[in-house]
Scaffold this motif. Structure first.
Motif, mmCIF file in Angstrom:
data_model
loop_
_atom_site.group_PDB
_atom_site.id
_atom_site.type_symbol
_atom_site.label_atom_id
_atom_site.label_comp_id
_atom_site.label_asym_id
_atom_site.label_seq_id
_atom_site.Cartn_x
_atom_site.Cartn_y
_atom_site.Cartn_z
ATOM 1 N N LEU A 118 -7.509 3.905 -3.670
ATOM 2 C CA LEU A 118 -6.169 4.193 -3.172
ATOM 3 C C LEU A 118 -5.132 4.026 -4.268
ATOM 4 O O LEU A 118 -4.190 4.799 -4.394
ATOM 5 N N GLN B 52 -0.552 11.515 -1.668
ATOM 6 C CA GLN B 52 -1.852 11.458 -0.981
ATOM 7 C C GLN B 52 -2.050 10.077 -0.365
ATOM 8 O O GLN B 52 -2.478 9.939 0.776
ATOM 9 N N ARG C 15 0.828 -1.213 0.000
ATOM 10 C CA ARG C 15 0.000 0.000 0.000
ATOM 11 C C ARG C 15 0.865 1.267 0.000
ATOM 12 O O ARG C 15 0.610 2.194 -0.751
ATOM 13 N N ARG D 6 -7.171 16.353 0.687
ATOM 14 C CA ARG D 6 -7.517 15.942 -0.678
ATOM 15 C C ARG D 6 -7.786 14.448 -0.751
ATOM 16 O O ARG D 6 -8.716 14.007 -1.414
ATOM 17 N N TRP E 14 -2.384 9.038 3.576
ATOM 18 C CA TRP E 14 -3.607 8.378 4.053
ATOM 19 C C TRP E 14 -3.276 7.070 4.768
ATOM 20 O O TRP E 14 -3.786 6.795 5.855
ATOM 21 N N ASN F 281 -11.219 12.742 -2.029
ATOM 22 C CA ASN F 281 -11.217 11.730 -3.087
ATOM 23 C C ASN F 281 -11.927 10.460 -2.632
ATOM 24 O O ASN F 281 -12.740 9.889 -3.359
ATOM 25 N N LEU F 282 -11.606 10.044 -1.417
ATOM 26 C CA LEU F 282 -12.170 8.778 -0.935
ATOM 27 C C LEU F 282 -13.648 8.934 -0.584
ATOM 28 O O LEU F 282 -14.441 8.030 -0.805
ATOM 29 N N PRO G 4 -2.817 9.900 -6.303
ATOM 30 C CA PRO G 4 -1.413 10.312 -6.378
ATOM 31 C C PRO G 4 -0.624 9.750 -5.189
ATOM 32 O O PRO G 4 -1.177 9.639 -4.085
#
Lengths: 109, 187, 206
Positions: free
Chosen positions: B133, B140, B46, B174, B144, B178-179, B137
């Motif tokens: 995810l 980010q 990840r 951001r 996260w 997004n999520l 980018p």
């Protein structure tokens, strides 16, 4: 092969044959001889080359060896026998003054 | 668990396993590797954004763990302790990459092909988050993952990624948006 | 990726003037100090519920992925085990006596701990955890206390198991070392042998 290499090999063979000695470990970083808990994979190939370290200091010869001993015989007895065998071999070989012989037991059983 | 079977290391609790491994028991350490290795691999993948370096990173992490296990006083926190180590190793990789590649987003790679098992779970929320995810980018995503999965503070993330805390806040805001937008689609 | 993405339902107009980032910080602070304007806003409550769900999915994502991870073959595990050494755990040097002044004979503390583990494990229903040698083991004759952490399997009597562990450890230390053993303390920390740590059913025996 110089004298010290020959002596190292000679002493390593000697120590390995002493009853109760299960392993002779490299004097460098000792790689673990691992037996897998789950799969019983035996990683014997991982054991570093066996070696007894021999060096010359101003007081004479210093020898050191790290061993693993088996459960059957008392570790202290095996440890002393390793010392005695090395001391005797050095004496018989007409070696110069022996400053010290260090025997370390890093594993029992 | 079968009451009549003898106790086995692989079923022992963390305290026993960690205690033994700290004392030099290699078999106990192996249990630790098998118990937490998969989670650490998932985590490293990840953070890194791909699994090319995952094996190396997790192996390095365990070697560090072995060397430092005796300093771990509370075996109950071994999982988060290991996650911290793998975090740090993953971030080291990212830093090393940055020195070679001078762009912000290094993994422009096309999305990986999904195996049948991935497609089967495509409707789950986790799969959706996973996709989101992956599409994000890199910075980010890293922020996260460090924040929400490894539970780092803003300041810790800033220190680890060599970014001002204000930038970390912005990146997280951001990422969150997004999520959240992805989540809209789950409903 | 832009700050300008509009999130329908989650813009300040929908959140009684609050922003999603404020709500995230508020949640993180454990909803303290209590903020009536957030707590009484239906929009904020909906948004916070969504944030909590997102956080929950983030946390469970890894666990799920860990399960989905293709099983690693043994060579991967072996790759790690092949690269670890004994040094970190060797501990102190425990002297072994010899009449010669040239002899420097020692057992590593790690070797003795291994001996103690094996002895304790040999008792039915017992698994040894951490063990400690308390006292200066580098000085011959110094009284040493052995502290052992152990798990006892369900169905075994704890005091009996502890007594047998003590006997087994004492016999092995007597056979293989020259340590002067003052006491062997066995702490039974978990009779469940489960992977969950949680409750610590510690019971000290001695």
């Amino acid at each position: 092969m110089d004298d010290r290499t020959a002596l190292t090999r000679d002493l390593t063979d000697l120590v390995r044959l002493i009853p109760g000695v299960a392993a002779v470990y490299s004097s460098g970083p000792v790689v673990v001889e691992a037996v897998s808990a789950v799969t019983q994979v035996v990683l014997r190939g991982a054991v570093a080359h066996d070696v007894v370290a021999v060096a010359e200091a101003n007081g004479g010869l210093t020898v050191s060896v790290t061993i693993g001993v088996s459960e059957g015989l008392p570790a202290t007895e095996v440890c002393r026998q390793v010392y005695d065998a090395i001391a005797e071999r050095l004496l018989l070989g007409g070696m110069a003054e022996t400053a010290s012989i260090a025997v370390k037991v890093a594993r029992i059983g | 668990m079968d009451v009549h079977s003898p106790p086995s290391l692989s079923q022992a609790d963390d305290r026993t396993i960690v205690g033994r491994a700290a004392d030099g028991d290699v078999r106990a350490f192996e249990v630790l590797v098998r118990r937490y290795g998969p989670l650490m691999r998932a985590y490293a993948t990840r953070v890194l954004g791909s699994n090319d370096e995952t094996d190396d990173v997790v192996q390095e992490s365990f070697i560090t763990a072995w060397q430092q296990l005796s300093t771990l006083t509370d075996a109950g926190v071994v999982k988060s302790w290991l996650m911290r180590i793998v975090s740090r190793k993953s971030i080291d990789r990212i830093r090393a990459r940055k020195q070679h590649v001078d762009i912000d987003d290094f993994e422009q790679e096309a999305p990986r092909a999904h195996g049948p098992e991935r497609i089967a779970e495509a409707h789950s929320r986790e799969a959706a988050l996973s996709r989101a995810l992956r599409a994000m980018p890199a910075q980010q995503r890293q922020c996260w993952v460090l924040k929400e999965i490894a539970e780092y503070s803003y300041d810790d993330i800033a220190a680890e990624l060599d970014l001002p805390t204000s930038t970390v806040r912005g990146l997280l805001a951001r990422a969150r948006k997004n999520l959240m937008r992805e989540m809209e689609e789950w409903r | 990726m832009s700050d300008e993405i509009a999130l329908e339902g989650f813009e300040p107009a929908d959140l009684d003037g609050h922003t999603i980032d404020e709500l995230s910080d508020y949640l993180e602070a454990g909803c303290l100090p209590f903020d009536p304007s957030i707590e009484s806003s239906p929009g904020c409550q909906i948004a916070m519920a969504a944030l909590i769900r997102l956080r929950g999915v983030s946390l469970s994502l890894l666990e799920t992925e860990a399960i989905d991870e293709p099983a690693r073959d043994d060579s991967w595990v072996a790759g790690i085990l092949n690269r670890i050494g004994f040094e970190a755990q060797a501990g102190r040097s425990i002297p072994v006596s010899h009449p010669s002044a040239q002899a420097f004979l020692t057992l590593t503390e790690g070797a003795v701990r291994g001996l103690i583990r094996a002895a304790g494990d040999s008792v039915t229903g017992v698994l040894i955890g951490r063990c400690r040698l308390q006292g200066d083991v580098t000085v011959p004759g110094e009284p040493i206390t052995v502290l052992v952490d152990a798990s006892v399997f369900w169905g075994e009597s704890i005091p009996e198991a502890a007594a047998r562990v003590r006997e087994a450890i004492y016999a092995e230390l007597l056979k293989h070392t020259e340590l002067t053993i003052a006491a062997i303390d066995v702490v039974i920390h978990d009779v469940h042998l489960s992977r969950s740590l949680g409750e610590d059913a510690a019971e000290e025996i001695e």
